[in-house]
Design an enzyme around this catalytic site. Structure first.
Site, PDB file in Angstrom:
ATOM      1  N   ASP A 697      -0.092 -63.296  19.430  1.00  0.00           N
ATOM      2  CA  ASP A 697      -0.586 -64.622  18.861  1.00  0.00           C
ATOM      3  C   ASP A 697       0.459 -65.519  18.509  1.00  0.00           C
ATOM      4  O   ASP A 697       1.483 -65.100  18.077  1.00  0.00           O
ATOM      5  CB  ASP A 697      -1.848 -64.449  17.957  1.00  0.00           C
ATOM      6  CG  ASP A 697      -2.655 -65.454  17.803  1.00  0.00           C
ATOM      7  OD1 ASP A 697      -2.245 -66.590  18.452  1.00  0.00           O
ATOM      8  OD2 ASP A 697      -3.983 -65.207  17.426  1.00  0.00           O
TER       9      ASP A 697
HETATM   10  C1  BGC Z   1      -5.181 -68.517  17.798  1.00  0.00           C
HETATM   11  C2  BGC Z   1      -5.095 -67.808  19.352  1.00  0.00           C
HETATM   12  C3  BGC Z   1      -4.792 -68.957  20.152  1.00  0.00           C
HETATM   13  C4  BGC Z   1      -3.242 -69.602  20.027  1.00  0.00           C
HETATM   14  C5  BGC Z   1      -2.760 -70.841  20.777  1.00  0.00           C
HETATM   15  C6  BGC Z   1      -3.745 -69.129  17.704  1.00  0.00           C
HETATM   16  O1  BGC Z   1      -3.734 -69.746  16.478  1.00  0.00           O
HETATM   17  O2  BGC Z   1      -5.352 -67.436  17.075  1.00  0.00           O
HETATM   18  O3  BGC Z   1      -6.408 -67.333  19.639  1.00  0.00           O
HETATM   19  O4  BGC Z   1      -4.860 -68.662  21.670  1.00  0.00           O
HETATM   20  O5  BGC Z   1      -3.411 -69.979  18.497  1.00  0.00           O
HETATM   21  O6  BGC Z   1      -3.693 -71.772  20.543  1.00  0.00           O
END
Ligand code: BGC
Length: 899
Positions: A697
């Site tokens: 993530d």
């Molecule tokens: C989230 C993800 C997301 C990523 C990109 C993170 O803060 O947990 O689910 O895909 O950001 O935006």
């Protein structure tokens, strides 16, 4: 969106509304109708959106109370929707409700016969729901509205426009109709009006149990801490818990939902010939059971669809089992009154097995069927047949993985003499394997470096050379770089998306490794550059349809939209289990049940692939709370992991063929998921045969793959050791210069990381690239510097000093540029975004988008980074900063001549 609406109550045929009925609509959310949750999961720019009241009026079928409509409309002018202060996760979970005087309500009741109240809630990333008014509970103003409307109207209905189930203790006998409409995306307003007017007969079923009280959920007491969350309820999540131990605590059960018509299920038959039980581990000859049944629409007026749910009651055995487990489901076609459909449902034996993590059955680390009667139910209460197993059967022998190192207590059913089941506790089995030995004995073999032989990735695609031969060409430096994804809003991929990965350096691209693009996800394409896309219903609504064919069709269109926008990967579906109603991200996720979760996710994956892109299953795994999401340790048994929290991912991979997985922020049993060997290598790849890419993530942390301990954002070496292939994200143009200052080179040098482990990740990334449009395209999407045309004059324009614009508070800057040519644009910026909040600013030059700056917290620093390469001509320009979020400060923008 209409197919996911769940009708909980419909007395006196409140719905559907009849033509010319007089209806008064209460609650501000009739206008401010929620379409999705907040954070990355719902941030899709849309061309239009629909609300309830205007959709209802536009159909011109019922008489909407105009006085009340105007009263709300006028009040909203002074009480606009509160978006928070513009910073990350600052939008409140509910909006102030208009105070209703007795007079307003009684006047409305004089001209309208029916009242519809809309209750709205949102939630989202980085902030949980709270068991408080305005979040899980209704506010006093909302309760007052319900009281007053119920006092004056004889017929009252409530539409619940929420991202997640909410407390329902406010329901009373005077309310005739209740429907969960969820958040239906941009078409949500239209969709619920379809249902309300009877154009669509509701067929959604609850994907979660609604209990009387939040404290009735066994996970509540452990939810929301800062360091660890103990999964004491083990496999007894949602209805598995309530059906086994606490049926009296259920207000609306899992799988519940009414229709405008009624159905009968009969002619139930169980195909026993397909089931040939043999005990022990050898000669396993069973594949599953075949169930056939007939569903009939027994109503007279409305067509409708029914969801058939098959539940298992397995013998308690030595392990203990929930009283009910969903093992299959199917949805009928639209049945006319009197029409029947016979459904044949195959249930693989895996769906009936349970995992023995202690060895109590004699078969440790295996999925087993203990001896006894296996009973089938078509609804949670209707007994429909059974089979008997004489001796314990091993369905699948696996190896121990992810077990906790210290024991804790978990729930286990205890059957009393009277047959009653009580809650008992047992010690959770702890890790017995040696992780260091496992990792070291399964090291990949190093491919001898050959240097550049002139092979391109396309040669692998064309079967001219093996992937190994191709990878052998990559130098140590290339291998270090390829595991770093860049973002957000990378200038060389679709503007405003989440990451660019793969060919992040010129050298990698010279080998033909394409620069690929990923975007959020899951409810549509998020492009912070302002580009629009389709905002789809939230995950919970999709699951409430129980309609895999429909979801596959929807996501095929999503795949087409992704591919049309040159995006390889959607960062979705989010498929964590709804362990507790207070998880802020439940809206992205599907259900408390792993089978429903996995089947819907598999449909999403298949659909996106058919449309020309790929899905990313996230967040692998156990993101059960947003509070302290980077630190909170999921303390959990291997059995609960395998049967509940990993199961949806397993189904989506085995049945959907997913090729991309995003790990979560949190640790599981002390090992951060982004560097968790058993999670991403032993289980995901070895057992499930996953052959795609794994990414972290955004700005995730990792810790030591063997010893655990402290986690940092720099520990990419341990990420690679776990076979988590790509770090998301370093800064744009940051992969080559290692701007995140990660430890790969250091670990390679001291021998703690082998080249072979890096090569293994590089192969996973390149294998993934083989089937992408980026590879087919063969060149960078925005490879050539974008050209900006000058104006012939702009009043007040200044000449630039050092080719730089120093920015304080002004959002526009006009300047004169005296030399045409190619320029590298650098930016110095600062962000104090909470957590890793993503802050965004779009930068326009003469009204054309130059680039999007999208970053997380800069930790007190003011870094300078390359933004883009552009071409300018001599003349006048206006640079405009368009801030999407408020926590970002742009300090300086510099144009450096590069030719
Ligand atoms: C989230 C993800 C997301 C990523 C990109 C993170 O803060 O947990 O689910 O895909 O950001 O935006």
């Amino acid at each position: 969106a209409a197919e996911g609406a769940v009708l909980l109550k419909n007395e006196n045929n409140f719905l559907p509304l009849k033509n010319e009925e007089n209806v008064a609509v209460f609650g501000r959310c009739q206008f401010d109708y929620y379409r999705s949750g907040t954070g990355s999961g719902g941030a899709v720019n849309v061309e239009y959106t629909t609300d309830f009241i205007n959709s209802l009026i536009s159909r011109n079928r019922v008489n909407v109370n105009q006085v009340l409509y105007n009263t709300y409309k006028e009040w909203l002018v002074d009480n606009p929707f509160n978006k928070g202060d513009g910073s990350w996760a600052s939008e409140p979970w509910s909006q102030v409700e208009m105070f209703l005087s007795d007079e307003i309500v009684s006047n409305a009741a004089k001209i309208s016969d029916k009242a519809i109240i809309i209750i709205g809630r949102t939630a989202g990333e980085d902030k949980d729901n709270f068991n408080e008014a305005g979040s899980y509970l209704l506010t006093n103003e909302e309760l007052d509205m319900i009281d007053k409307v119920c006092a004056q109207f004889n017929e009252v209905g409530v539409i619940i426009n929420v991202s997640n189930i909410i407390d329902m203790s406010w329901e009373n006998d005077k309310i005739n109709m209740l429907i969960y409409a969820w958040h239906g995306g941009m078409e949500g307003g239209n969709a619920i009006v379809d249902v309300v007017l009877g154009d669509v007969t509701p067929s959604g079923k609850l994907p979660d149990t609604i209990a009387y009280n939040i404290d009735d959920y066994p996970s509540t007491k452990n939810h929301g801490g800062s360091t660890q969350n103990i999964y004491e309820e083990d496999i007894y999540v949602g209805y598995r818990y309530f059906e086994t131990f606490a049926q009296d605590k259920v207000k609306y059960p899992f799988g519940y939902g009414l229709s405008y018509t009624t159905f009968d299920i009969d002619d139930f038959s169980l195909g026993s010939e397909s089931f040939i039980p043999k005990s022990g581990t050898s000669n396993l000859a069973l594949s599953g059971v075949e169930i056939s049944l007939k569903v009939t629409n027994t109503g007279n007026t409305y067509s409708g669809k029914e969801v058939v749910q098959i539940y298992l009651e397995a013998p308690m055995g030595k392990l203990g089992r929930p009283k009910r487990e969903l093992i299959a489901f199917a949805k009928t076609k639209l049945l006319k009154p009197g029409q029947s459909e016979t459904l044949s449902i195959s249930i693989p034996v895996e769906n009936m097995a349970t995992f023995d993590d202690s060895g109590i059955t004699g078969y440790k680390s295996a999925y087993v069927l203990e001896k006894g009667a296996y009973k089938f139910y078509t609804k949670t209460t209707t007994f429909s047949g059974s089979i008997n197993i004489d001796n314990t059967i091993v369905v699948e022998q696996l190896e121990e993985a992810l077990a906790p190192s210290a024991s804790f207590k978990r729930i286990k059913p205890k059957v009393g003499d009277n047959g009653n089941i009580d809650i008992d506790f047992e010690d959770v089995p702890t890790q017995t394997i040696n992780l260091a030995n496992r990792i070291n004995s399964r090291m990949p073999k190093e491919i001898v470096l050959t240097g550049d032989k002139g092979y391109k990735l396309n040669d692998v695609k064309k079967n001219k050379i093996s992937m190994e031969k191709f990878i052998a060409q990559l130098s140590k430096e290339d291998l270090e770089i390829i595991v770093r994804g860049e973002g957000m809003s990378h200038p060389n991929v679709t503007p405003g998306t989440a990451s660019a990965f793969g060919g992040v350096s010129t050298n990698l691209r010279n080998f033909g490794i394409p620069l690929m693009c990923s975007s959020d996800g899951p409810s549509g394409i998020r492009m912070e550059s302002g580009l629009c896309a389709t905002l789809m219903p939230i995950g919970t609504l999709l699951a409430a349809t129980w309609d895999t064919a429909l979801i596959e069709q929807l996501y095929e269109m999503e795949g087409q939209e992704l591919s049309g926008n040159c995006i390889e990967l959607l960062l979705g579906p989010g498929i964590n289990i709804h362990r507790n109603p207070l998880n802020g991200r439940n809206f992205e996720y599907y259900s408390e049940d792993p089978l429903l979760t996995g089947k819907i996710a598999a449909a999403v994956v298949r659909g996106i692939r058919k449309g020309g892109a790929e899905a990313t299953l996230k967040h692998f795994a156990c993101n059960s709370q947003e509070t302290f999401r980077h630190e909170i340790n999921a303390v959990i048994s291997e059995r609960a992991l395998r049967e509940i929290y990993l199961k949806g991912f397993e189904i989506a991979i085995k049945e959907g063929g997913a090729h991309s997985v995003m790990t979560a922020y949190n640790p599981i049993n002390g090992h951060w998921t982004a560097s968790n060997y058993d999670l991403t290598t032993t289980i995901l790849r070895k057992e499930w045969k996953f052959d795609g890419i794994v990414m972290t993530d955004w700005w995730a942390r990792m810790n030591d793959v063997i010893d655990g301990g402290k986690a940092t954002r720099q520990d990419l070496a341990n990420m690679v050791k776990a076979q988590n292939d790509v770090y998301m994200v370093v800064g744009n143009y940051g992969a080559e210069i290692n701007d995140n200052e990660d430890n790969i080179a250091q670990y390679l040098a001291n021998g703690k990381l082998s080249l072979a482990e890096l090569q293994r990740c590089a192969m996973n990334i390149c294998k993934f690239a083989l089937n992408t449009q980026a590879l087919r395209r063969g060149e960078l999407l925005f490879g050539k510097p974008h050209f900006f045309k000058a104006c012939s004059t702009i009043e007040g324009a200044k000449s630039l000093v050092d080719n730089s614009i120093h920015i304080t508070t002004e959002k526009t800057h006009s300047f004169y540029f005296d030399q045409s040519g190619e320029y590298q644009v650098n930016v110095s910026y600062f962000s104090n975004a909470k957590g890793i909040g993503q802050t965004t600013c779009n930068v326009f030059l003469n009204d054309a988008l130059m680039t999007t700056i999208q970053i997380g917290n800069t930790h007190g620093k003011t870094p300078t980074k390359k933004l883009a390469d552009i071409q300018l001509e001599k003349g006048f320009y206006t640079l405009r900063l368009d801030f999407v979020s408020s926590e970002l400060e742009i300090k300086k923008i510099t144009f450096i001549n590069i030719n």
